[in-house]
Scaffold this active site. Sequence first.
Site, PDB file in Angstrom:
ATOM      1  N   GLU A 176       9.916  -3.515   3.714  1.00 11.41           N
ATOM      2  CA  GLU A 176      10.873  -4.187   4.634  1.00 11.41           C
ATOM      3  C   GLU A 176      11.985  -3.462   5.289  1.00 11.41           C
ATOM      4  O   GLU A 176      12.959  -3.439   4.537  1.00 11.41           O
ATOM      5  CB  GLU A 176      11.467  -5.309   4.007  1.00 11.41           C
ATOM      6  CG  GLU A 176      12.158  -6.426   4.696  1.00 11.41           C
ATOM      7  CD  GLU A 176      12.753  -7.868   3.882  1.00 11.41           C
ATOM      8  OE1 GLU A 176      13.261  -8.408   4.692  1.00 11.41           O
ATOM      9  OE2 GLU A 176      12.588  -7.551   2.706  1.00 11.41           O
ATOM     10  N   LYS A 213       6.953  -5.906   6.019  1.00 10.64           N
ATOM     11  CA  LYS A 213       7.931  -6.944   6.475  1.00 10.64           C
ATOM     12  C   LYS A 213       8.752  -6.824   7.672  1.00 10.64           C
ATOM     13  O   LYS A 213       9.710  -6.064   7.013  1.00 10.64           O
ATOM     14  CB  LYS A 213       8.245  -7.826   5.276  1.00 10.64           C
ATOM     15  CG  LYS A 213       9.151  -9.068   5.380  1.00 10.64           C
ATOM     16  CD  LYS A 213       9.667  -9.607   4.270  1.00 10.64           C
ATOM     17  CE  LYS A 213      10.461 -10.963   4.443  1.00 10.64           C
ATOM     18  NZ  LYS A 213      10.810 -11.655   3.121  1.00 10.64           N
TER      19      LYS A 213
END
Length: 295
Positions: A176, A213
């Site tokens: 992420e 992500k």
Amino acid sequence: MNEEQIIRMHAGNGFIAALDQSGGSTPKALQQYGISNSSYSNDKDMFDLVHDMRKRIIKSPAFNSKYILGAILFEDTMRRTIDGEYTGDYLWKQKNIVPFLKIDKGLLEIQNGVELMKPIDNLKGILKEAVEKNIFGTKMRSVIKEANSYGIKSIVDQQFEVAREIFDAGLIPIIEPEVDIHSIDKKESEKLLKIEILKQLSSLDEKTKVMLKLSIPTEDNFYSDLMEDSHVVRVVALSGGYSQSEANKKLADNHGLIASFSRALLQDLTVKQTEEEFNRTLANSINKIYEASIK
């Protein structure tokens, strides 16, 4: 590694619920839920209250596998139980929802336009415990504030270095590298980020799998080529501070990108709601995020 869970995460319809508020963000999550700071006096009481909130969400009939593919948990939540089962086991066995674990320990001070992850103490021990508690994958967040090519390369290098260790331990890492939605050069940051991610993906061996992500891109469908990479199980989007309606609208314009929302999922839930009100409100949020994810 559970093959059924990999197939579900790769090809299933739905989204990932982020229930992973850490020690730093838990007070804000509780406040949003209607529990003020004065309601608890120490960390233990605070985590008891937030676990009650998460348990209420997870046990709700609205929180089901028709709409939700996976859920990201905080370490404390992984170690707690719901109806006598560890949270990860309850999610998978009772709900058919794939459990993930947030493993990062927060962010370093901004340098070269980015906030790298702090060192993850006892990473091997955390990963071993996650495997023992039947967790499927992990999540780790860092933040890009400016379109600084050196900084963005350092973020992606750090994420993939840890991701390799996570995969070798038997878990699927969610990488992420969030691009701040308020960044004045967000679009340029996204271009630099994608270049570095593609470089790292090309360096992975054939068997290694990851998830990504990412912030919802400025240019619609900008991450489509990442979705097609053989190493990528799924690309999911964070809400990044957008309201639920804003995040859903932007998400719906990106084919194949699914949600992994936290604040945008929980924004209208409160502790004072009756079970009927709570379940109806949660169902409404889940339905809207699901529709935006599969559109």
